[in-house]
Design an enzyme around this catalytic site. Structure first.
Site, PDB file in Angstrom:
ATOM      1  N   GLN A 149      34.655  14.275   7.558  1.00  0.00           N
ATOM      2  CA  GLN A 149      33.740  13.484   7.215  1.00  0.00           C
ATOM      3  C   GLN A 149      32.216  14.072   7.277  1.00  0.00           C
ATOM      4  O   GLN A 149      32.329  13.954   6.326  1.00  0.00           O
ATOM      5  CB  GLN A 149      33.564  12.283   7.923  1.00  0.00           C
ATOM      6  N   HIS A 158      42.287   4.693  12.163  1.00  0.00           N
ATOM      7  CA  HIS A 158      41.329   5.010  11.179  1.00  0.00           C
ATOM      8  C   HIS A 158      41.209   6.182  11.190  1.00  0.00           C
ATOM      9  O   HIS A 158      41.398   7.087  10.328  1.00  0.00           O
ATOM     10  CB  HIS A 158      40.286   3.690  10.790  1.00  0.00           C
ATOM     11  N   GLU A 159      40.123   6.692  12.422  1.00  0.00           N
ATOM     12  CA  GLU A 159      40.018   8.104  12.894  1.00  0.00           C
ATOM     13  C   GLU A 159      40.565   9.081  12.832  1.00  0.00           C
ATOM     14  O   GLU A 159      40.703  10.650  12.501  1.00  0.00           O
ATOM     15  CB  GLU A 159      38.703   8.056  13.374  1.00  0.00           C
ATOM     16  N   GLY A 176      33.271   4.979  13.611  1.00  0.00           N
ATOM     17  CA  GLY A 176      33.948   5.845  14.494  1.00  0.00           C
ATOM     18  C   GLY A 176      33.665   6.866  13.050  1.00  0.00           C
ATOM     19  O   GLY A 176      33.219   6.781  11.834  1.00  0.00           O
ATOM     20  N   HIS A 233      42.278  10.112   8.700  1.00  0.00           N
ATOM     21  CA  HIS A 233      41.492  11.156   8.420  1.00  0.00           C
ATOM     22  C   HIS A 233      41.643  12.957   8.700  1.00  0.00           C
ATOM     23  O   HIS A 233      41.307  13.672   8.543  1.00  0.00           O
ATOM     24  CB  HIS A 233      39.237  11.417   9.178  1.00  0.00           C
ATOM     25  N   CYS A 240      35.041   2.298   5.317  1.00  0.00           N
ATOM     26  CA  CYS A 240      34.531   3.834   5.406  1.00  0.00           C
ATOM     27  C   CYS A 240      34.092   4.187   4.918  1.00  0.00           C
ATOM     28  O   CYS A 240      33.475   3.864   3.914  1.00  0.00           O
ATOM     29  CB  CYS A 240      35.862   4.675   4.831  1.00  0.00           C
ATOM     30  N   LEU A 241      32.596   5.476   5.419  1.00  0.00           N
ATOM     31  CA  LEU A 241      31.722   5.532   5.577  1.00  0.00           C
ATOM     32  C   LEU A 241      32.308   7.059   4.110  1.00  0.00           C
ATOM     33  O   LEU A 241      31.174   7.230   3.630  1.00  0.00           O
ATOM     34  CB  LEU A 241      31.259   6.957   6.457  1.00  0.00           C
TER      35      LEU A 241
HETATM   36 NI    NI Z   1      36.528   6.607   7.807  1.00  0.00          NI
END
Ligand code: NI
Length: 169
Positions: free
Chosen positions: A51, A135-136, A46, A139, A93-94
């Protein structure tokens, strides 16, 4: 398609709220395509627009497993409601380098969003899919999964990150 740079914590853009998308045009489609490529290149499941430094309410998600033709889905202006149950599982998370932790999330959620053509989408997500959506969408509200762990754990991560960043220079 270009692979975009992923912004990492503690970059302040990750703390900002993304704005609702009002134009469903080619630029939006291009951004979503680039986000998909970027997510795959980073082996993510995701990715939220914040991000990649874009403050618009767009997320891409692919929770399919296995090889072959992977297909991601784009959700624009996503909103969750009707959270039910709770589940604890490991998250990463990236944008949060070298760290994972268990996070408690709703087990089941209702998603309302738009697709890239502006058509309304409504669906019920469960388990892993529900987790990725939560989660997304966090963000898009400037929230990270490390905000949902204990202050102690978060403090330890910040210390560890300082050291990682120091060793890199
Ligand atoms: Ni993330």
């Amino acid at each position: 398609m270009p692979i975009l740079d992923i912004v990492t914590f503690p970059d302040p853009i990750l703390r900002r709220k993304a704005a609702r998308v009002t134009k469903f045009d080619d630029d939006l489609k291009r951004l979503a395509a680039d986000m998909g490529e970027t997510m795959y290149a980073a082996s993510g499941i995701g990715l939220a627009a914040n991000q990649v430094g874009v403050l618009q309410q767009i997320i891409v998600v692919d929770v399919s497993t296995g090889e072959g033709n992977r297909q991601f889905t784009t959700f624009v202006n996503p909103v969750l409601s009707d959270g039910e149950g709770s589940e604890v599982d490991e998250e990463g998370c990236l944008s949060v380098i070298e760290y994972t932790s268990t996070v408690t999330r709703f087990r089941k959620v209702k998603l309302t969003a738009r697709n890239l053509d502006g058509k309304k989408i409504e669906l019920i997500a469960e388990d892993r899919f529900a987790r990725v959506l939560q989660h997304e969408i966090d963000h898009l509200h400037g929230k990270l999964f490390i905000d949902r762990i204990s202050a102690l754990k978060r403090g330890l991560y910040k210390k560890k990150l300082k050291k990682i960043l120091r060793d890199r220079t």
